[in-house]
Design a protein around this motif. Sequence first.
Motif, PDB file in Angstrom:
ATOM      1  N   MET A  87     -98.966 -23.305 -21.859  1.00  0.00           N
ATOM      2  CA  MET A  87     -98.339 -22.813 -20.632  1.00  0.00           C
ATOM      3  C   MET A  87     -99.292 -23.000 -19.457  1.00  0.00           C
ATOM      4  O   MET A  87    -100.503 -23.178 -19.644  1.00  0.00           O
ATOM      5  N   LYS A  88     -98.745 -22.952 -18.264  1.00  0.00           N
ATOM      6  CA  LYS A  88     -99.533 -23.095 -17.038  1.00  0.00           C
ATOM      7  C   LYS A  88     -99.334 -21.864 -16.154  1.00  0.00           C
ATOM      8  O   LYS A  88     -98.302 -21.198 -16.238  1.00  0.00           O
ATOM      9  N   VAL A  89    -100.321 -21.616 -15.309  1.00  0.00           N
ATOM     10  CA  VAL A  89    -100.237 -20.514 -14.350  1.00  0.00           C
ATOM     11  C   VAL A  89    -100.236 -21.098 -12.945  1.00  0.00           C
ATOM     12  O   VAL A  89    -101.113 -21.901 -12.599  1.00  0.00           O
ATOM     13  N   PHE A  90     -99.248 -20.722 -12.152  1.00  0.00           N
ATOM     14  CA  PHE A  90     -99.164 -21.116 -10.747  1.00  0.00           C
ATOM     15  C   PHE A  90     -99.388 -19.876  -9.884  1.00  0.00           C
ATOM     16  O   PHE A  90     -98.937 -18.783 -10.228  1.00  0.00           O
ATOM     17  N   LYS A  91    -100.072 -20.070  -8.759  1.00  0.00           N
ATOM     18  CA  LYS A  91    -100.220 -18.984  -7.788  1.00  0.00           C
ATOM     19  C   LYS A  91     -99.764 -19.458  -6.421  1.00  0.00           C
ATOM     20  O   LYS A  91    -100.184 -20.520  -5.944  1.00  0.00           O
ATOM     21  N   PHE A  92     -98.885 -18.690  -5.790  1.00  0.00           N
ATOM     22  CA  PHE A  92     -98.394 -18.983  -4.453  1.00  0.00           C
ATOM     23  C   PHE A  92     -98.824 -17.855  -3.518  1.00  0.00           C
ATOM     24  O   PHE A  92     -98.521 -16.691  -3.749  1.00  0.00           O
ATOM     25  N   GLY A  93     -99.523 -18.212  -2.448  1.00  0.00           N
ATOM     26  CA  GLY A  93     -99.999 -17.239  -1.479  1.00  0.00           C
ATOM     27  C   GLY A  93     -98.957 -16.911  -0.433  1.00  0.00           C
ATOM     28  O   GLY A  93     -97.843 -17.464  -0.423  1.00  0.00           O
ATOM     29  N   GLY A  94     -99.333 -16.022   0.483  1.00  0.00           N
ATOM     30  CA  GLY A  94     -98.395 -15.542   1.487  1.00  0.00           C
ATOM     31  C   GLY A  94     -97.798 -16.615   2.366  1.00  0.00           C
ATOM     32  O   GLY A  94     -96.610 -16.562   2.717  1.00  0.00           O
ATOM     33  N   ALA A  95     -98.593 -17.618   2.730  1.00  0.00           N
ATOM     34  CA  ALA A  95     -98.100 -18.686   3.609  1.00  0.00           C
ATOM     35  C   ALA A  95     -97.029 -19.530   2.923  1.00  0.00           C
ATOM     36  O   ALA A  95     -96.172 -20.109   3.587  1.00  0.00           O
ATOM     37  N   SER A  96     -97.059 -19.601   1.608  1.00  0.00           N
ATOM     38  CA  SER A  96     -96.114 -20.444   0.877  1.00  0.00           C
ATOM     39  C   SER A  96     -94.762 -19.777   0.662  1.00  0.00           C
ATOM     40  O   SER A  96     -93.815 -20.423   0.206  1.00  0.00           O
ATOM     41  N   SER A 124     -91.966  -9.080  -2.281  1.00  0.00           N
ATOM     42  CA  SER A 124     -91.873 -10.544  -2.347  1.00  0.00           C
ATOM     43  C   SER A 124     -91.394 -11.014  -3.716  1.00  0.00           C
ATOM     44  O   SER A 124     -90.499 -11.863  -3.825  1.00  0.00           O
ATOM     45  N   THR A 125     -91.971 -10.460  -4.782  1.00  0.00           N
ATOM     46  CA  THR A 125     -91.594 -10.922  -6.123  1.00  0.00           C
ATOM     47  C   THR A 125     -90.192 -10.469  -6.505  1.00  0.00           C
ATOM     48  O   THR A 125     -89.490 -11.175  -7.249  1.00  0.00           O
ATOM     49  N   THR A 126     -89.757  -9.330  -5.997  1.00  0.00           N
ATOM     50  CA  THR A 126     -88.385  -8.878  -6.262  1.00  0.00           C
ATOM     51  C   THR A 126     -87.378  -9.853  -5.671  1.00  0.00           C
ATOM     52  O   THR A 126     -86.412 -10.260  -6.334  1.00  0.00           O
ATOM     53  N   ILE A 127     -87.608 -10.251  -4.430  1.00  0.00           N
ATOM     54  CA  ILE A 127     -86.704 -11.209  -3.763  1.00  0.00           C
ATOM     55  C   ILE A 127     -86.743 -12.559  -4.467  1.00  0.00           C
ATOM     56  O   ILE A 127     -85.702 -13.170  -4.757  1.00  0.00           O
ATOM     57  N   LEU A 157     -92.589 -14.085 -13.707  1.00  0.00           N
ATOM     58  CA  LEU A 157     -93.011 -13.926 -12.316  1.00  0.00           C
ATOM     59  C   LEU A 157     -93.665 -12.564 -12.137  1.00  0.00           C
ATOM     60  O   LEU A 157     -93.085 -11.531 -12.512  1.00  0.00           O
ATOM     61  N   THR A 158     -94.861 -12.554 -11.570  1.00  0.00           N
ATOM     62  CA  THR A 158     -95.554 -11.288 -11.361  1.00  0.00           C
ATOM     63  C   THR A 158     -96.322 -11.313 -10.049  1.00  0.00           C
ATOM     64  O   THR A 158     -96.344 -12.338  -9.350  1.00  0.00           O
ATOM     65  N   GLN A 159     -96.951 -10.203  -9.750  1.00  0.00           N
ATOM     66  CA  GLN A 159     -97.614 -10.038  -8.461  1.00  0.00           C
ATOM     67  C   GLN A 159     -99.107 -10.376  -8.568  1.00  0.00           C
ATOM     68  O   GLN A 159     -99.745 -10.105  -9.581  1.00  0.00           O
ATOM     69  N   GLY A 160     -99.622 -10.933  -7.506  1.00  0.00           N
ATOM     70  CA  GLY A 160    -101.064 -11.056  -7.380  1.00  0.00           C
ATOM     71  C   GLY A 160    -101.638  -9.807  -6.735  1.00  0.00           C
ATOM     72  O   GLY A 160    -100.906  -8.939  -6.263  1.00  0.00           O
ATOM     73  N   PHE A 161    -102.976  -9.669  -6.787  1.00  0.00           N
ATOM     74  CA  PHE A 161    -103.681  -8.670  -5.992  1.00  0.00           C
ATOM     75  C   PHE A 161    -103.646  -7.254  -6.546  1.00  0.00           C
ATOM     76  O   PHE A 161    -104.535  -6.455  -6.285  1.00  0.00           O
ATOM     77  N   PRO A 195     -93.660 -23.792 -20.169  1.00  0.00           N
ATOM     78  CA  PRO A 195     -93.309 -22.552 -19.460  1.00  0.00           C
ATOM     79  C   PRO A 195     -94.350 -22.248 -18.378  1.00  0.00           C
ATOM     80  O   PRO A 195     -95.498 -22.681 -18.457  1.00  0.00           O
ATOM     81  N   LEU A 196     -93.935 -21.463 -17.396  1.00  0.00           N
ATOM     82  CA  LEU A 196     -94.819 -21.131 -16.279  1.00  0.00           C
ATOM     83  C   LEU A 196     -94.968 -19.623 -16.132  1.00  0.00           C
ATOM     84  O   LEU A 196     -94.002 -18.879 -16.285  1.00  0.00           O
ATOM     85  N   VAL A 197     -96.180 -19.209 -15.826  1.00  0.00           N
ATOM     86  CA  VAL A 197     -96.439 -17.864 -15.331  1.00  0.00           C
ATOM     87  C   VAL A 197     -96.734 -18.024 -13.844  1.00  0.00           C
ATOM     88  O   VAL A 197     -97.652 -18.763 -13.468  1.00  0.00           O
ATOM     89  N   VAL A 198     -95.949 -17.381 -13.001  1.00  0.00           N
ATOM     90  CA  VAL A 198     -96.052 -17.569 -11.560  1.00  0.00           C
ATOM     91  C   VAL A 198     -96.519 -16.260 -10.916  1.00  0.00           C
ATOM     92  O   VAL A 198     -95.881 -15.212 -11.087  1.00  0.00           O
ATOM     93  N   VAL A 199     -97.614 -16.364 -10.173  1.00  0.00           N
ATOM     94  CA  VAL A 199     -98.197 -15.222  -9.474  1.00  0.00           C
ATOM     95  C   VAL A 199     -97.919 -15.396  -7.982  1.00  0.00           C
ATOM     96  O   VAL A 199     -98.206 -16.461  -7.420  1.00  0.00           O
ATOM     97  N   VAL A 200     -97.393 -14.364  -7.332  1.00  0.00           N
ATOM     98  CA  VAL A 200     -96.988 -14.484  -5.935  1.00  0.00           C
ATOM     99  C   VAL A 200     -97.612 -13.358  -5.111  1.00  0.00           C
ATOM    100  O   VAL A 200     -97.661 -12.206  -5.543  1.00  0.00           O
ATOM    101  N   SER A 201     -98.063 -13.717  -3.925  1.00  0.00           N
ATOM    102  CA  SER A 201     -98.629 -12.750  -2.981  1.00  0.00           C
ATOM    103  C   SER A 201     -97.525 -12.132  -2.124  1.00  0.00           C
ATOM    104  O   SER A 201     -96.351 -12.506  -2.222  1.00  0.00           O
TER     105      SER A 201
END
Length: 423
Positions: free
Chosen positions: A1-10, A125-128, A184-188, A32-38
């Motif tokens: 699996m891979k982990v992606f992180k998307f920051g606030g600007a993205s 952000s992650t809820t939306i 999908l989960t939260q960063g920080f 599969p992906l684990v996605v971390v979002v700010s």
Amino acid sequence: MKVFKFGGASVNSADAVRNMAQIVQKHLESTPLVVVVSAMGKTTNLLEKLVPGSSDITSTKVLRQQLEEYHQEIASSLMPENKEVQHKIDTLLSNLDHLCTSLPTDVEHHNYCYDQVVCHGELLSTTIIAEYLNTLGINTLWTDARQLIKTDNHYREGRVDWNATEKEIKNLEPSIKNSYSIVLTQGFIGGTTDGQTTTLGREGSDYSAAILAHCLDAESVTIWKDVPGFLNADPKFFIDTVKISQIPYNEAIELAYYGASVIHPKTVKPIQNKGIPLYIRSFITPEAEGSSVGDYSKLVPETPLYIFRNNQILLSILPRDYSFIAEDNLQVIFGILNELGIRVNLMQNSALSFSICVDNNPQRIKILIERLKSMFRVRYNENLQLITIRYYTQAVIDSIVASRPILLEQRSRSTEQLIVPCK
């Protein structure tokens, strides 16, 4: 699996979220992906002003309205008929309102209150985004990072309990492999064992991605940024920047320590320990190759690297009786710094003084100076810039400093650090 992180600007607008979803879709075929979002855009900055005691009531009401309108507008643009996401946003905002009126306002509890309030940026952000991905037919599991990343109660700088965290994250593996295309989960943000929210330090979403990758033995981590990769200088300060294609783990740790904004300082160690590569790619041009951090022997290409830290304060601490600065004095000074959560960016001592350069956080610095003055003489200079140059030459130093006076300087074989007045 891979982990992606998307920051606030993205994810700062509906169009940005659509772009993020397209990037994710293109990478779902192989693994599969684990996605971390700010938090979206500058939401964290806004929420900081909603922490009890930070702003007056009038401005708080305006900021709260801005927060709601911003997120509701993005959700409505992405999913006009989706009442469920609107309800979830309302629930999160109601919880935020309750916290803002019930949490204490005193300085002693500020860090605790900060974490309970500011976490709502990532939760919103992650809820939306989870709702939107599911409407696209991407089977997405929304997961609360506070149940995954377990920390102590050192608020605003939560220290990870690795054993507890690994146990919680390992429980995700069946969902990732068998049930869902994306987790999908939260960063920080993280959580204590007694259910309190903590944060991992400002801009700590990169670290969240690295923690997840480490515990899941991920194939790689990719951080999606608004730059083409790891640049040798901040494009805000330099016109002709150079993209670094390959960065050794140890070099990335050095650069993050000195303040390179592309990578959070704690990000590299968890992935280096397991040999997991880190990719830095552009969400603006996602087809471009970007930069990679890994088990390399040298930078490619080899070029000077520039890091600028603004809003610095230089404190010189001197014993009142003109005695030597010795181990007992330093023990007292570092004890206070640790207690206040102040990180030293540069230090230097002589026989009669000890100088430190730190970020000028007014609230913390005021307390620091008061505490130090009870035992030492303290002098300080504000509005300073700390410049770090890796692989310097004298010509490079001269061009950067220009005619500004150098208040403090340190030089090693590979690194030059200078403290100068801001331009």
